[in-house]
Design an enzyme around this catalytic site. Structure first.
Site, PDB file in Angstrom:
ATOM      1  N   ILE A  23       0.290 -49.921  -1.493  1.00  0.00           N
ATOM      2  CA  ILE A  23       1.545 -50.646  -1.679  1.00  0.00           C
ATOM      3  C   ILE A  23       1.641 -51.186  -3.107  1.00  0.00           C
ATOM      4  O   ILE A  23       2.693 -51.113  -3.746  1.00  0.00           O
ATOM      5  CB  ILE A  23       1.660 -51.787  -0.655  1.00  0.00           C
ATOM      6  CG1 ILE A  23       1.874 -51.217   0.752  1.00  0.00           C
ATOM      7  CG2 ILE A  23       2.801 -52.741  -1.014  1.00  0.00           C
ATOM      8  CD1 ILE A  23       1.809 -52.262   1.853  1.00  0.00           C
ATOM      9  N   LYS A  50      -6.605 -46.036 -14.288  1.00  0.00           N
ATOM     10  CA  LYS A  50      -5.938 -44.751 -14.057  1.00  0.00           C
ATOM     11  C   LYS A  50      -4.481 -44.979 -13.646  1.00  0.00           C
ATOM     12  O   LYS A  50      -3.573 -44.282 -14.114  1.00  0.00           O
ATOM     13  CB  LYS A  50      -6.675 -43.971 -12.965  1.00  0.00           C
ATOM     14  CG  LYS A  50      -8.041 -43.468 -13.383  1.00  0.00           C
ATOM     15  CD  LYS A  50      -8.733 -42.744 -12.241  1.00  0.00           C
ATOM     16  CE  LYS A  50     -10.121 -42.254 -12.641  1.00  0.00           C
ATOM     17  NZ  LYS A  50     -10.829 -41.595 -11.499  1.00  0.00           N
ATOM     18  N   ASN A  95      -0.108 -59.469  -3.992  1.00  0.00           N
ATOM     19  CA  ASN A  95      -0.179 -58.451  -2.954  1.00  0.00           C
ATOM     20  C   ASN A  95      -1.585 -58.176  -2.424  1.00  0.00           C
ATOM     21  O   ASN A  95      -1.724 -57.622  -1.336  1.00  0.00           O
ATOM     22  CB  ASN A  95       0.431 -57.164  -3.533  1.00  0.00           C
ATOM     23  CG  ASN A  95       0.165 -55.947  -2.696  1.00  0.00           C
ATOM     24  OD1 ASN A  95       0.745 -55.778  -1.638  1.00  0.00           O
ATOM     25  ND2 ASN A  95      -0.709 -55.071  -3.182  1.00  0.00           N
ATOM     26  N   SER A 148       3.280 -60.068   6.175  1.00  0.00           N
ATOM     27  CA  SER A 148       3.149 -58.944   7.110  1.00  0.00           C
ATOM     28  C   SER A 148       3.917 -59.264   8.375  1.00  0.00           C
ATOM     29  O   SER A 148       4.116 -60.438   8.721  1.00  0.00           O
ATOM     30  CB  SER A 148       1.675 -58.716   7.462  1.00  0.00           C
ATOM     31  OG  SER A 148       1.540 -57.758   8.497  1.00  0.00           O
ATOM     32  N   TYR A 163      -6.525 -61.956  10.228  1.00  0.00           N
ATOM     33  CA  TYR A 163      -5.449 -61.338   9.453  1.00  0.00           C
ATOM     34  C   TYR A 163      -4.102 -61.922   9.847  1.00  0.00           C
ATOM     35  O   TYR A 163      -3.289 -62.297   8.993  1.00  0.00           O
ATOM     36  CB  TYR A 163      -5.459 -59.826   9.677  1.00  0.00           C
ATOM     37  CG  TYR A 163      -4.449 -59.072   8.834  1.00  0.00           C
ATOM     38  CD1 TYR A 163      -4.762 -58.694   7.529  1.00  0.00           C
ATOM     39  CD2 TYR A 163      -3.202 -58.726   9.347  1.00  0.00           C
ATOM     40  CE1 TYR A 163      -3.843 -58.006   6.747  1.00  0.00           C
ATOM     41  CE2 TYR A 163      -2.281 -58.037   8.570  1.00  0.00           C
ATOM     42  CZ  TYR A 163      -2.607 -57.670   7.273  1.00  0.00           C
ATOM     43  OH  TYR A 163      -1.689 -56.990   6.506  1.00  0.00           O
ATOM     44  N   LYS A 167      -1.586 -64.103   7.307  1.00  0.00           N
ATOM     45  CA  LYS A 167      -0.243 -63.670   6.933  1.00  0.00           C
ATOM     46  C   LYS A 167       0.825 -64.663   7.383  1.00  0.00           C
ATOM     47  O   LYS A 167       1.843 -64.848   6.696  1.00  0.00           O
ATOM     48  CB  LYS A 167       0.026 -62.275   7.497  1.00  0.00           C
ATOM     49  CG  LYS A 167      -0.842 -61.185   6.872  1.00  0.00           C
ATOM     50  CD  LYS A 167      -0.654 -61.109   5.357  1.00  0.00           C
ATOM     51  CE  LYS A 167      -1.401 -59.936   4.744  1.00  0.00           C
ATOM     52  NZ  LYS A 167      -1.186 -59.821   3.276  1.00  0.00           N
ATOM     53  N   ILE A 196       2.296 -49.465   7.459  1.00  0.00           N
ATOM     54  CA  ILE A 196       2.591 -48.621   6.304  1.00  0.00           C
ATOM     55  C   ILE A 196       1.460 -47.613   6.126  1.00  0.00           C
ATOM     56  O   ILE A 196       0.278 -47.978   6.167  1.00  0.00           O
ATOM     57  CB  ILE A 196       2.740 -49.466   5.024  1.00  0.00           C
ATOM     58  CG1 ILE A 196       3.834 -50.521   5.192  1.00  0.00           C
ATOM     59  CG2 ILE A 196       3.038 -48.557   3.830  1.00  0.00           C
ATOM     60  CD1 ILE A 196       5.227 -49.984   5.389  1.00  0.00           C
ATOM     61  N   THR A 198      -0.987 -45.854   4.253  1.00  0.00           N
ATOM     62  CA  THR A 198      -1.734 -45.884   3.002  1.00  0.00           C
ATOM     63  C   THR A 198      -3.117 -45.300   3.249  1.00  0.00           C
ATOM     64  O   THR A 198      -3.467 -44.941   4.381  1.00  0.00           O
ATOM     65  CB  THR A 198      -1.886 -47.321   2.468  1.00  0.00           C
ATOM     66  OG1 THR A 198      -2.701 -48.071   3.391  1.00  0.00           O
ATOM     67  CG2 THR A 198      -0.528 -47.996   2.317  1.00  0.00           C
TER      68      THR A 198
END
Length: 254
Positions: A23, A50, A95, A148, A163, A167, A196, A198
């Site tokens: 994200i 990178k 984030n 979230s 978690y 959030k 999402i 990822t």
């Protein structure tokens, strides 16, 4: 000036924590496409470098900074490096986050603290540091925190109480900071993504169940979060502060 011109972020200076991949990388790319210079902040400096190099090809300035968002010293140094190289700070996308799936009765204090430290304390420290710099500049700014849908519901089938609690804390922290800084030009909002797709979620054994439960029967993509963050970052959202915006494919509607 048309709406597309108003959405531009030309001349703005931003940072994205957890910006090396997922994200964070997607949002950093979107901010750059809108014209902002972007600092990619991550514990993985090699990947951050990178990512910064890729984004620099869009014609903006980029930085890669290694920082532990739970360390006040690292966070303060991050701000110093950004200001030294960019001159100022206008946008903060806080984030960086982690999770663990441990049943509550088996969770150690260390397990709990790791998630709270990164997801909640880390957001506080980075948002606080951004806010202090923006107040010093006296030109306002926009802070966007990643919360979230887990701050609104209890996810199943995975056990993730730390978690979820972290959030929910981010959402309330966002509202609190928005009120404190409302008259000083600093807007603070959060986004609450649903599931999402990822690198971190791609290997989950729960994807089938998540898709079954979702009204749209699929995961979201990082790119589907880009537009809302660009909106919150720029002047089009000048009357939007203290908001938490769900981007979850209607997952939390029932």
């Amino acid at each position: 000036m048309g709406i597309l011109e108003k959405m531009r972020l030309d001349g703005k200076k931003a940072f994205v924590t957890g910006g090396a991949r997922g994200i964070g990388k997607s949002v950093a790319t979107a901010l750059a496409e809108a014209g902002a210079d972007v600092a990619i902040v991550d514990m993985d400096l090699e990947t951050a470098q990178k990512t910064a190099a890729e984004i620099a090809e869009l014609g903006v300035k980029t930085l890669a900074i290694k920082a532990d968002v739970t360390s006040p010293d690292d966070v303060n140094n991050m701000i110093d490096v950004i200001v030294e190289n960019f001159g100022e700070l206008n946008i903060a996308f806080c984030n960086a986050g982690i999770g663990n799936n441990i049943p509550a009765e088996e969770m150690t204090l260390n397990d709990w603290q790791k998630v709270i430290d990164v997801n909640l304390t880390g957001v506080f420290l980075t948002a606080q540091a951004a806010g202090k710099q923006m107040l010093k500049q006296g030109k306002g700014g926009s802070i966007i925190n990643t919360a979230s849908m887990s701050g609104h519901i209890v996810n199943v089938p995975q056990p993730q109480c730390s978690y979820n609690a972290s959030k929910a804390g981010v959402i309330q922290l966002t509202k609190s900071l928005a009120i404190e800084w409302a008259t000083r030009g600093i807007r603070v909002n959060s986004i609450s993504p649903g599931y999402i797709g990822t690198d971190l979620t791609a290997s989950s054994p729960n994807i089938g169940e998540w898709n079954r439960l979702s009204p749209v029967h699929r995961l979201g993509t990082p790119e589907e979060l880009q537009a809302i963050v660009v909106y919150l970052a720029g002047d089009c959202s000048s009357f939007t502060t203290g908001a938490d915006i769900l981007v979850d494919g209607a997952f939390t509607c029932f």
